[in-house]
Design an enzyme around this catalytic site. Structure first.
Site, PDB file in Angstrom:
ATOM      1  N   ASP A  70       0.814  -1.213   0.000  1.00 29.78           N
ATOM      2  CA  ASP A  70       0.000   0.000   0.000  1.00 29.78           C
ATOM      3  C   ASP A  70       0.848   1.263   0.000  1.00 29.78           C
ATOM      4  OD1 ASP A  70       0.968  -0.413   2.562  1.00 29.78           O
ATOM      5  OD2 ASP A  70      -0.988  -0.668   3.490  1.00 29.78           O
ATOM      6  N   ASP A 139      -8.008  -2.722  14.082  1.00 23.84           N
ATOM      7  CA  ASP A 139      -9.364  -3.015  13.609  1.00 23.84           C
ATOM      8  C   ASP A 139      -9.377  -4.230  12.674  1.00 23.84           C
ATOM      9  OD1 ASP A 139      -8.086  -1.948  11.419  1.00 23.84           O
ATOM     10  OD2 ASP A 139      -9.498  -0.292  11.107  1.00 23.84           O
ATOM     11  N   HIS A 141      -7.453  -4.555   9.990  1.00 17.93           N
ATOM     12  CA  HIS A 141      -7.111  -4.279   8.586  1.00 17.93           C
ATOM     13  C   HIS A 141      -5.826  -4.978   8.174  1.00 17.93           C
ATOM     14  CE1 HIS A 141      -4.889  -0.370   9.887  1.00 17.93           C
ATOM     15  NE2 HIS A 141      -3.970  -1.270   9.565  1.00 17.93           N
ATOM     16  N   GLU A 146      -9.773  -1.805   5.224  1.00 19.43           N
ATOM     17  CA  GLU A 146     -10.435  -1.521   6.496  1.00 19.43           C
ATOM     18  C   GLU A 146     -11.722  -2.349   6.608  1.00 19.43           C
ATOM     19  OE1 GLU A 146      -9.009   0.387   8.614  1.00 19.43           O
ATOM     20  OE2 GLU A 146      -8.035   2.101   7.664  1.00 19.43           O
TER      21      GLU A 146
HETATM   22  P1  PGA Z   1       2.095  -1.624  12.872  1.00 24.79           P
HETATM   23  O1  PGA Z   1       0.980  -1.484  11.764  1.00 24.79           O
HETATM   24  O2  PGA Z   1       3.013  -2.712  12.431  1.00 24.79           O
HETATM   25  O3  PGA Z   1       2.798  -0.295  12.888  1.00 24.79           O
HETATM   26  O4  PGA Z   1       1.407  -1.947  14.164  1.00 24.79           O
HETATM   27  C1  PGA Z   1       0.343  -2.619  11.306  1.00 24.79           C
HETATM   28  C2  PGA Z   1      -0.790  -2.262  10.386  1.00 24.79           C
HETATM   29  O5  PGA Z   1      -1.472  -1.252  10.627  1.00 24.79           O
HETATM   30  O6  PGA Z   1      -1.013  -2.998   9.413  1.00 24.79           O
END
Ligand code: PGA
Length: 246
Positions: A70, A139, A141, A146
């Site tokens: 992404d 959440d 995702h 999302e």
């Molecule tokens: P993080 O993010 O590794 O910084 O916790 C993970 C994500 O949001 O996919």
């Protein structure tokens, strides 16, 4: 439901080493493999380990290709908070991968739909992703997919949830600087990878890891779809595994 392979590590550093072992196996079996890569704090110990292993002569990235999950909409590749910048800074600049063999969605695309369609074509032209690395949001995702009422299939533009913008604001000067939209591979793109490796570390991920792999498969918890993938490994540290019935 297929059996998800869950590996418990002591801490994030060990999680990085265990994930690197899996990358090493894929790269050894196929020196031209396509790595699906992710940003965020969670993969950093893995990236440090991969860099160390190439320096030690154990790994060779010169023939490997990569496709990132992404990118923020509106951020240029050289913006310090862009995911292209993150990848250069935390991995690509320290390994022998050919920059021409690395793709990240174009945050500055003027025709978003065309860029997304083109991104899918590029992945297809590479022969598909051999191993897709994933973190997980609070959440549920994966990438920037999302919670919603369906599983998006292909690379697309998304509006970011407030919880995600809040979680990511630590990297920006203020919440107002956090982009409100992003481009992400779809759930279908992720599910098409031959192998999936999800990493989760820290107590704050324990509940969502439980929900994703021990709860119902639902687009309200996007990561739960991985229960239907035939080759998924989840690497969790003790804190993130604390609610799992292991
Ligand atoms: P993080 O993010 O590794 O910084 O916790 C993970 C994500 O949001 O996919």
């Amino acid at each position: 439901m297929l059996k998800v392979n869950i590996i418990k590590a002591k801490d994030p550093a060990e999680a990085g080493k265990l994930a690197a072992d899996i990358f090493q196996e894929v790269m050894t079996n196929n020196p031209n493999c396509v790595l699906g890569l992710a940003t965020g704090s969670t993969p950093l110990p893995l990236y440090r380990e991969l860099i160390a292993r190439e320096k030690a002569g154990v790994l060779n990235f010169s023939t490997v290709r990569s496709a990132n999950l992404d990118e923020y909409k509106g951020l240029a590749p050289d913006h310090p908070q862009s995911y292209r910048y993150f990848m250069q800074d935390n991995l690509f600049d320290h390994i022998s991968i050919d920059p021409a063999n690395t793709i990240v969605p174009d945050g500055l695309a003027t025709d978003a739909e065309a860029m997304c369609a083109e991104y899918e074509k590029k992945i297809e032209a590479m022969g598909g992703v051999d191993i897709q690395l994933l973190g997980i949001g609070h959440d549920g995702h994966i990438g920037f997919n999302e919670p919603c009422d369906h599983f998006p299939v292909a690379t697309h533009e998304v509006e970011l949830e407030e919880i995600t913008r809040q979680a990511n604001k630590r990297f920006f000067d203020s919440i107002d600087d956090v982009p409100t939209a992003a481009y992400t591979m779809g759930i279908g793109t992720v599910m098409a990878a031959r192998k999936v490796l999800l990493m989760a570390t820290g107590k704050d991920k324990a509940e969502i890891v439980y929900k994703s792999f021990f709860g119902p498969v639902t687009p309200q918890v996007p990561a739960s779809i991985l229960q239907f993938h035939s080759d998924v490994t989840v690497i969790v540290d003790e804190a993130a595994a604390s609610l799992l019935p292991l």
